[in-house]
Design a protein around this motif. Structure first.
Motif, short mmCIF file in Angstrom:
data_model
loop_
_atom_site.label_atom_id
_atom_site.label_comp_id
_atom_site.label_asym_id
_atom_site.label_seq_id
_atom_site.Cartn_x
_atom_site.Cartn_y
_atom_site.Cartn_z
N VAL A 77 -48.87 -48.92 -35.36
CA VAL A 77 -49.69 -48.86 -34.00
C VAL A 77 -48.72 -49.76 -32.91
O VAL A 77 -48.74 -49.37 -31.79
CB VAL A 77 -51.07 -49.47 -34.03
N VAL A 78 -48.34 -50.87 -33.26
CA VAL A 78 -47.58 -51.68 -32.26
C VAL A 78 -46.13 -51.06 -31.97
O VAL A 78 -45.78 -51.03 -30.60
CB VAL A 78 -47.45 -53.06 -32.74
N SER A 79 -45.76 -50.56 -33.00
CA SER A 79 -44.46 -49.82 -32.55
C SER A 79 -44.45 -48.54 -31.63
O SER A 79 -43.78 -48.17 -30.88
CB SER A 79 -43.57 -49.32 -33.83
N VAL A 108 -44.95 -49.77 -28.43
CA VAL A 108 -43.79 -50.17 -27.52
C VAL A 108 -42.78 -48.97 -27.24
O VAL A 108 -42.42 -48.82 -26.26
CB VAL A 108 -42.91 -51.01 -28.65
N GLY A 109 -42.67 -48.10 -28.20
CA GLY A 109 -42.13 -46.87 -27.75
C GLY A 109 -42.61 -46.23 -26.56
O GLY A 109 -42.03 -45.45 -25.70
N ASN A 110 -43.97 -46.20 -26.46
CA ASN A 110 -44.64 -45.49 -25.17
C ASN A 110 -44.52 -46.37 -23.99
O ASN A 110 -44.56 -45.61 -22.77
CB ASN A 110 -46.24 -45.39 -25.47
N LYS A 166 -44.46 -39.95 -26.22
CA LYS A 166 -45.58 -40.06 -25.59
C LYS A 166 -46.78 -39.37 -26.37
O LYS A 166 -47.59 -38.86 -25.47
CB LYS A 166 -45.44 -39.69 -24.19
N ARG A 167 -46.80 -39.36 -27.83
CA ARG A 167 -47.62 -38.71 -28.47
C ARG A 167 -48.96 -39.65 -28.42
O ARG A 167 -48.74 -40.60 -28.57
CB ARG A 167 -47.22 -38.45 -29.76
N LYS A 168 -50.07 -39.07 -28.47
CA LYS A 168 -51.40 -39.61 -28.59
C LYS A 168 -51.55 -40.12 -30.14
O LYS A 168 -51.40 -39.45 -31.15
CB LYS A 168 -52.40 -38.74 -27.97
N ILE A 169 -51.82 -41.53 -30.19
CA ILE A 169 -51.88 -42.03 -31.78
C ILE A 169 -53.21 -42.34 -31.75
O ILE A 169 -53.78 -43.06 -30.87
CB ILE A 169 -50.80 -43.59 -31.57
#
Length: 185
Positions: free
Chosen positions: A21-23, A26-28, A159-162
């Motif tokens: 989740v954190v990664s 960060v990527g987003n 930018k995928r929705k997690i």
């Protein structure tokens, strides 16, 4: 008391959820380069494993020696961490969709912050297990954590929705399941 292989897998999966989740956040949140993402993943795994080991080691020093009390303390800590996780999910602010990291110092602090829950869970486990009994959990956490962290950065950059709340809820349910199993084992 031994930690089973299935319990080791469940624990390493629960620890890896936070890293994913954190990664992804960060990527987003920043256009992090993959080399910096790999460094972040390595640091996150390092601090997860280190703080888990330290937590188990510290709590094993204070183990009461009476199995029923140790089980109750370990299960109680896991239940409290699961409740904390559920409260964080329900809060209005929830999980940040984007985290901006500007330099390596930010990545180190983020890795330490992500590992604090693991430290507390490790302290709970330390009442039942010796640090030497968690070798499989540490290995699985290192491998799975690194892979899901890299995957999180990749998905975040796209930018995928997690489904962060769903994943963190699953983590809390896994902690409750382990707490119940440890208490009645």
């Amino acid at each position: 008391m031994e930690l089973s292989i299935l319990d080791s897998i469940v624990l390493s999966f629960a620890f890896s959820v936070s890293m994913f989740v954190v990664s992804a956040s960060v990527g987003n949140g920043s256009s992090i380069k993959y080399s910096k993402g790999i460094a972040q993943s390595i640091l996150m795994v390092f601090f997860q494993c280190l703080l888990l080991y330290v937590g188990v080691w510290v709590a094993s020093l204070f183990s009461l020696g009476e199995l029923q009390y140790d089980r109750t303390i370990a299960a109680g800590i896991l239940i409290l961490m699961a409740i904390k996780q559920f409260i964080n999910i329900v809060k209005k602010q929830g999980v940040k969709d984007a985290i901006v990291v500007s330099n390596m110092k930010s990545i180190v602090f983020l890795a330490i912050a992500t590992s604090m829950d693991v430290f507390v869970i490790g302290m709970g486990l330390g009442f039942l297990y010796n640090p030497s009994q968690l070798g499989l959990v540490l290995i699985l956490t290192a491998i799975l954590g690194f892979l899901v962290s890299i995957m999180g950065i990749f998905m975040g950059r796209q930018k995928r929705k997690i489904p962060s709340k769903l994943l963190l809820g699953a983590k809390a349910v896994l902690l409750i399941e382990l707490a119940i199993k440890m208490f009645f084992e």
